[in-house]
Design an enzyme around this catalytic site. Structure first.
Site, PDB file in Angstrom:
ATOM      1  N   ASP A  27       1.471  -4.266  -8.495  1.00 42.37           N
ATOM      2  CA  ASP A  27       2.197  -3.866  -7.508  1.00 42.37           C
ATOM      3  C   ASP A  27       1.835  -2.347  -6.997  1.00 42.37           C
ATOM      4  O   ASP A  27       1.935  -1.425  -7.857  1.00 42.37           O
ATOM      5  CB  ASP A  27       4.022  -3.651  -7.866  1.00 42.37           C
ATOM      6  CG  ASP A  27       4.749  -3.396  -6.846  1.00 42.37           C
ATOM      7  OD1 ASP A  27       4.538  -2.627  -5.955  1.00 42.37           O
ATOM      8  OD2 ASP A  27       6.243  -3.792  -7.080  1.00 42.37           O
TER       9      ASP A  27
ATOM     10  N   SER B  72      13.398  -4.712  -5.385  1.00 32.71           N
ATOM     11  CA  SER B  72      12.823  -3.364  -4.991  1.00 32.71           C
ATOM     12  C   SER B  72      14.275  -2.620  -5.110  1.00 32.71           C
ATOM     13  O   SER B  72      14.473  -2.148  -6.020  1.00 32.71           O
ATOM     14  CB  SER B  72      12.557  -3.562  -3.449  1.00 32.71           C
ATOM     15  OG  SER B  72      11.777  -2.648  -3.055  1.00 32.71           O
TER      16      SER B  72
ATOM     17  N   HIS C 205       4.177  -6.497  -4.784  1.00 24.95           N
ATOM     18  CA  HIS C 205       5.718  -5.996  -4.742  1.00 24.95           C
ATOM     19  C   HIS C 205       6.450  -7.293  -4.553  1.00 24.95           C
ATOM     20  O   HIS C 205       7.609  -7.508  -4.945  1.00 24.95           O
ATOM     21  CB  HIS C 205       5.749  -5.103  -3.756  1.00 24.95           C
ATOM     22  CG  HIS C 205       7.092  -4.415  -3.708  1.00 24.95           C
ATOM     23  ND1 HIS C 205       7.803  -3.860  -4.558  1.00 24.95           N
ATOM     24  CD2 HIS C 205       8.088  -4.423  -2.831  1.00 24.95           C
ATOM     25  CE1 HIS C 205       9.146  -3.658  -4.753  1.00 24.95           C
ATOM     26  NE2 HIS C 205       9.184  -3.772  -3.489  1.00 24.95           N
TER      27      HIS C 205
ATOM     28  N   GLU D  20       3.165   2.284   4.788  1.00 26.60           N
ATOM     29  CA  GLU D  20       4.226   1.822   4.105  1.00 26.60           C
ATOM     30  C   GLU D  20       5.458   2.343   4.407  1.00 26.60           C
ATOM     31  O   GLU D  20       6.607   1.549   4.479  1.00 26.60           O
ATOM     32  CB  GLU D  20       4.319   2.580   2.593  1.00 26.60           C
ATOM     33  CG  GLU D  20       5.282   1.712   1.485  1.00 26.60           C
ATOM     34  CD  GLU D  20       5.006   0.291   1.452  1.00 26.60           C
ATOM     35  OE1 GLU D  20       6.131  -0.223   1.406  1.00 26.60           O
ATOM     36  OE2 GLU D  20       4.058   0.023   1.238  1.00 26.60           O
ATOM     37  N   GLU D  21       5.777   3.502   5.130  1.00 25.33           N
ATOM     38  CA  GLU D  21       7.054   3.992   5.517  1.00 25.33           C
ATOM     39  C   GLU D  21       7.233   4.373   6.753  1.00 25.33           C
ATOM     40  O   GLU D  21       8.319   4.235   7.370  1.00 25.33           O
ATOM     41  CB  GLU D  21       7.329   5.436   4.734  1.00 25.33           C
ATOM     42  CG  GLU D  21       7.132   5.335   3.156  1.00 25.33           C
ATOM     43  CD  GLU D  21       7.708   4.187   2.541  1.00 25.33           C
ATOM     44  OE1 GLU D  21       8.672   3.642   3.019  1.00 25.33           O
ATOM     45  OE2 GLU D  21       7.624   3.962   1.340  1.00 25.33           O
TER      46      GLU D  21
END
Length: 751
Positions: A686, A611, A718, A208-209
Site C-alpha cells: 500500500d 481506509s 490500498h 491522490e488528493e
C-alpha cells in the site's frame, strides 16, 4: 484520497424486470466465487463513454466477457447500427509490464486492477483516437486502422493530443516530450541532473488528493504549453516495503506526511518547440499548492488556482503568457472552522467571464463572475448542493448541472438560463433515480446514466434535456443476464433518518433478509466510511456483495455521519480539527438505535470499514468497548501524522501548530481499551495508507496485551483485489465473525 472500499468489490448494475422474467431462469445460490468471477454480475457496463467531436460516433471501453478487468475500445455510428470493437487490447498490446510510475498513477486513480485500455482521447477532427496500451501509444483510426506511435521500454505518462490535433505529447524519464503526430517526439524541457526534479507530472498529493493527474496544459492554439516543474528534495523519505509472494522489494518513496515539507513547485510557459521559456509568478510564498490550471478559451491568459497550505484561501491567478506575470483575479476564503473544497465545476466563457462553483453561502452553488472578477451574481441557491457543472451553451445562455435539490439521496439533472437574473432551474430528470451526465462542447448532446435502488446502471445517448435518443446500455435483466439466476433472493434497500446528538438528521440505508418473522432477531453487518468527502447513503443499486452478506443471514446497514459530503458547510464543519470524534459519536447513535429495534440482535452488531472506515473501526472499538460485538478494520490510518499533507492538514491543520488535535485523533491512546474481537487487514504494498499504520497499531495493541486477529496481503495495494484474493478476503472476514459469535442467521427472543 481515502475512499470507502468493499475491497474492490463494487459491481455494475442490473435493470430489474418483473419477477416473472426472473422466474424463467433456474434459481441459483449467490456465491463469493460467482461474485468475483467473469462475466460481471452487473452486466457489461462500460467505462469512458464519449461522443466524437464531430458527433459522428460513440465510443466506450467495454469489459470482456471472460475477463471482467480487461477493457477494449468499442464504437457505434451515431446514426445507429451495431457496436463493433475498434481496438482489441490483447491483439494490439504487447503485454509488457507497466512502469512503477504508471502503476502508482493508476493506483491513485483507483484503476490499478484494470487491464487493457483504460483511457483514450479523440482527435479534434473525429477521425482518430489516441490509445495508450501496455506502456506504449497507438493511434486508432475510425476505419479500424491502428498505428503504433511509441515502442520503448520506458513508459509514456500523461499522453495527450494537442487541442488542434497536430501534436502528441507525453512524459518520459521526467521530461515532457512533444512531436508532430507520426513523427518521433523529442523532449522540450531541460534535462535535469537531479532525479528528484520532474517536468510535466503531477506530484503525489495532486494525484491522490486533488484529482489532478497531469502536470502540463496545452494552449488552445497548439503554440504553448504550461508545464509544472516540481522538486522532491524537500520531501521526506518513506521506505515502502513491497512484500509480495515471490520476494520483497523496497522503494524509497518521497511521501509528504502531515507536518513535513511538500515539493517545491514552479510553473513555466514554454513554446511547443521548447523555446521561449517564461516562469509564472506564483507569489512569494513557496509553500503553496497548484490546484488547477486552465487556458482562456482564446489563449490570451492562463488561469492558475493557487491554494495556501492551510487550504483556507484559494486564489485564482490570471497570468500573462507572454511574460509570466500574474494578478489575483479573485479569491475564495473558507468559512471559520472550514476549508476550501476543490472542484472542476467551472467554465471560462468567451467574453472573459466564468461560471464558478462556490460554497460562500454555506452550500455549493453556481455563480456568474464578471470578466474583471469584481461582480458576482448567484445563479443557484437553497439548502441543497450543486454536484456537477456538466455543460454550458453560450449561444443560448444555458448551463446544465447535477444537484440534489429534489432529494438528499438522489442526484438530478437541471438546465438554467444564466443570462436572466432570477431564473429558476428546470428539472430534466425523473424523481426516484440518481443521475449523472456529460455534454459535448456545444451542450447539444449528452451521455446520461442513471440508477436507483431497483433499477441501476443504465446509460443512454440523449439531447440536452436528457431525452433518450438511443440506448448505450439498457442493461435489462432478461434470461441471458448473468444476475438473473440470483434475482430471486434480491432484497431492496430501505432508507430513513435518525437524529444526531445535536438533532441533525442522519441518513441510513438498510437491507434486511427476506421473510423475517416476528420474534426473530438478526445480526447486523454495520458498514461505515465516516470521513469527509464521500456520501455513501444514496438511492442507487447496492450490488451483489451486499446481497450476499444479507443472504448469509445479516442485516446490512450503513449511516452517513456529520462530516460527510453534499449536506453543506455546517454539516461538514464538526470534523474540523476533530477527526475521530463527531463521526464516532454519530455511528454510536446508529448502533444504539439498531439495538432498540425488535428484529436486531443487540449482542451481534459487527462494524466494518476500509481506509478511513478502517480508522473508524479502531476508534469505535477503542472509544466504546462493548458496544459492538466485533470489528473489521481494513487498510486503516492509525495516526494522522503518517498520512499526507494535503488531505490531512485540510481537515486537521498542521500538527506542528495543533499537536493536541492530532493526539486526540490518534488510535493509539485508546488501543488498550479494545476488548471486542478485532480483525486488522492491510495490503503489504500500500503506497497510500502505508503499511506502517497497521504495524504501529499492532505494536501498540501488543504492548497493551490486547488480542486481535490480523490478515496481511502480500503484493496488494490500498484495495485488496483479485478473482481469488477477493474471495479469500471475504471468507476471512466471515470466518472471523463466526468464530467470535457474530454468525449469520436469526435467533428467537430470549435465546
Amino acid at each position: 484520497m481515502l475512499k470507502s472500499l468493499l475491497a474492490g468489490a463494487a459491481l455494475g448494475s442490473i435493470v430489474m424486470t418483473s419477477p416473472a422474467a426472473a422466474q424463467e431462469v433456474e434459481r441459483q445460490e449467490l456465491t463469493l466465487d460467482r461474485i468475483f468471477a467473469s462475466p460481471s454480475l452487473g452486466g457489461s457496463f462500460p467505462r469512458g463513454v464519449q461522443l466524437a467531436p464531430d458527433g459522428s460516433m460513440l465510443t466506450m471501453l467495454r469489459p470482456r466477457e471472460d475477463e471482467r478487468q480487461r477493457y477494449d475500445l468499442w464504437a457505434l455510428d451515431a446514426e445507429g447500427g451495431e457496436w463493433t470493437m475498434l481496438v482489441d487490447s490483447e491483439k494490439v498490446g504487447s503485454g509488457a509490464e507497466l512502469s512503477e510510475e504508471e502503476k502508482m498513477q493508476r493506483e491513485r486513480a483507483r484503476v490499478g486492477s484494470l487491464k487493457g485500455i483504460i483511457t483514450y482521447q479523440w482527435s479534434p477532427d473525429g477521425q482518430s483516437l489516441l490509445v495508450p496500451i501496455d506502456g506504449d501509444l497507438y493511434l486508432a483510426g475510425v476505419d479500424g486502422s491502428v498505428t503504433q506511435l511509441t515502442d520503448t521500454d520506458a513508459g509514456e505518462l500523461n499522453p495527450a493530443l494537442s487541442p488542434k490535433g497536430g501534436y502528441v505529447s507525453f512524459v518520459r524519464d521526467q521530461r515532457l516530450y512533444v512531436g508532430a503526430v507520426g513523427d518521433e517526439p523529442t523532449p522540450i524541457t531541460p534535462e535535469e541532473s537531479d532525479p528528484l526534479i520532474h517536468w510535466g507530472e503531477a506530484e503525489f498529493v495532486a494525484q491522490e488528493e486533488m484529482a489532478r493527474r497531469t502536470g502540463y496544459w496545452w494552449s488552445p492554439d497548439d503554440k504553448r504549453i504550461a508545464v509544472q516543474r516540481f522538486d522532491e528534495n524537500p520531501v521526506g523519505v518513506v521506505t515502502r516495503t513491497s512484500i509480495g509472494a515471490g520476494g520483497t522489494s523496497t522503494y524509497d518513496q518521497r511521501y509528504p506526511a502531515a507536518g513535513t515539507d511538500n515539493v517545491t513547485n514552479q510553473l513555466w510557459i514554454i513554446n511547443m518547440d521548447g523555446s521561449g521559456m517564461e516562469m509564472v509568478d506564483l507569489g512569494d510564498n513557496e509553500d503553496i499548492y497548484i490546484a488547477r490550471v486552465n487556458w482562456a478559451p482564446d489563449g490570451s491568459a492562463l488561469y492558475v488556482q493557487r491554494q495556501n497550505r492551510a487550504q483556507t484561501v484559494l486564489d485564482m491567478l490570471k497570468v500573462d503568457p507572454e511574460t509570466g506575470k500574474s494578478e489575483i483575479f479573485f479569491s475564495e476564503t473558507a468559512a471559520e472552522g472550514h476549508w476550501t473544497n476543490l472542484s472542476y465545476d467551472y467554465r471560462f466563457l468567451k467574453d472573459g467571464s466564468l461560471i464558478w462553483w462556490s460554497e460562500r453561502d454555506g452550500f455549493g452553488h453556481l455563480y456568474h463572475v464578471s470578466a474583471d472578477g469584481d461582480d458576482w451574481r448567484q445563479l443557484t441557491q437553497g439548502e441543497w448542493v450543486v454536484m456537477g457543472l456538466d455543460g454550458v451553451d453560450q449561444d443560448e445562455g444555458k448551463l446544465y448541472f447535477t444537484a440534489n435539490r429534489e432529494n438528499v439521496l438522489e442526484s438530478h439533472l437541471y438546465s438554467l438560463d444564466y443570462t436572466t437574473p432570477g431564473s429558476e432551474p428546470v428539472l430534466l430528470s425523473e424523481p426516484g433515480y440518481s443521475y449523472g451526465w456529460s455534454l459535448d462542447k456545444s451542450a447539444s448532446r449528452s451521455i446520461v446514466s442513471r440508477s436507483s435502488n431497483s433499477r441501476p446502471g443504465q446509460i443512454w445517448f440523449g439531447d440536452n434535456e436528457a431525452n433518450r435518443i438511443a440506448w448505450i446500455n439498457e442493461n435489462a435483466l432478461d434470461a441471458d443476464h448473468p444476475y438473473s439466476p440470483y434475482m430471486w433472493s434480491h432484497e431492496p434497500s430501505k432508507f430513513g433518518t435518525i437524529k444526531a446528538p445535536d438533532g441533525t438528521d442522519l441518513y441510513y440505508e438498510m437491507i434486511t433478509p427476506p421473510d423475517m418473522k416476528p420474534g426473530e432477531r438478526y445480526p447486523v453487518f454495520f458498514q461505515h466510511y465516516g470521513g469527509p468527502g464521500p456520501q455513501t447513503v444514496r438511492n442507487g443499486f447496492t450490488g451483489a456483495l451486499q446481497q450476499w452478506i444479507v443472504d448469509q443471514g445479516y442485516i446490512w446497514v450503513q449511516l452517513d455521519n456529520r462530516g460527510s459530503a453534499n449536506r453543506g458547510v455546517e454539516f461538514e464543519k464538526p470534523i474540523y480539527r476533530a477527526m475521530g470524534g463527531i463521526e464516532v459519536a454519530d455511528q454510536k447513535v446508529g448502533a444504539e438505535w439498531l439495538k432498540s429495534l425488535d428484529f436486531v440482535d443487540p449482542d451481534r452488531i459487527a462494524t466494518y470499514g476500509w481506509s478511513y472506515g478502517g480508522y473508524m473501526t479502531l476508534m469505535m472499538l477503542g472509544q466504546d468497548p462493548g458496544l459492538y460485538a466485533a470489528g473489521v478494520a481494513g487498510a486503516p490510518v492509525t495516526k494522522w501524522e503518517l498520512y499526507d499533507t494535503h488531505y490531512t492538514e485540510r481537515f486537521m491543520g498542521d500538527p506542528r501548530e495543533v499537536p493536541e488535535a492530532y493526539e486526540a485523533s490518534s488510535t493509539f491512546p485508546t488501543a488498550g481499551n479494545i476488548s471486542d474481537p478485532l480483525l486488522l487487514i492491510h495490503g503489504m504494498s500500500d503506497d497510500n495508507v502505508v503499511l506502517d499504520n497497521s504495524t504501529q497499531m499492532a505494536a501498540a495493541m501488543q504492548e497493551a496485551r490486547v488480542q486481535f486477529d490480523m490478515m496481511f496481503y502480500p503484493g496488494q495495494a490500498h484495495g485488496v483485489r483479485g478473482e481469488n484474493i477477493s474471495v479469500h478476503l471475504w471468507e476471512t472476514i466471515m470466518r472471523f465473525l463466526e468464530e467470535n459469535g457474530v454468525e449469520g442467521g436469526p435467533v428467537a427472543d430470549g435465546e
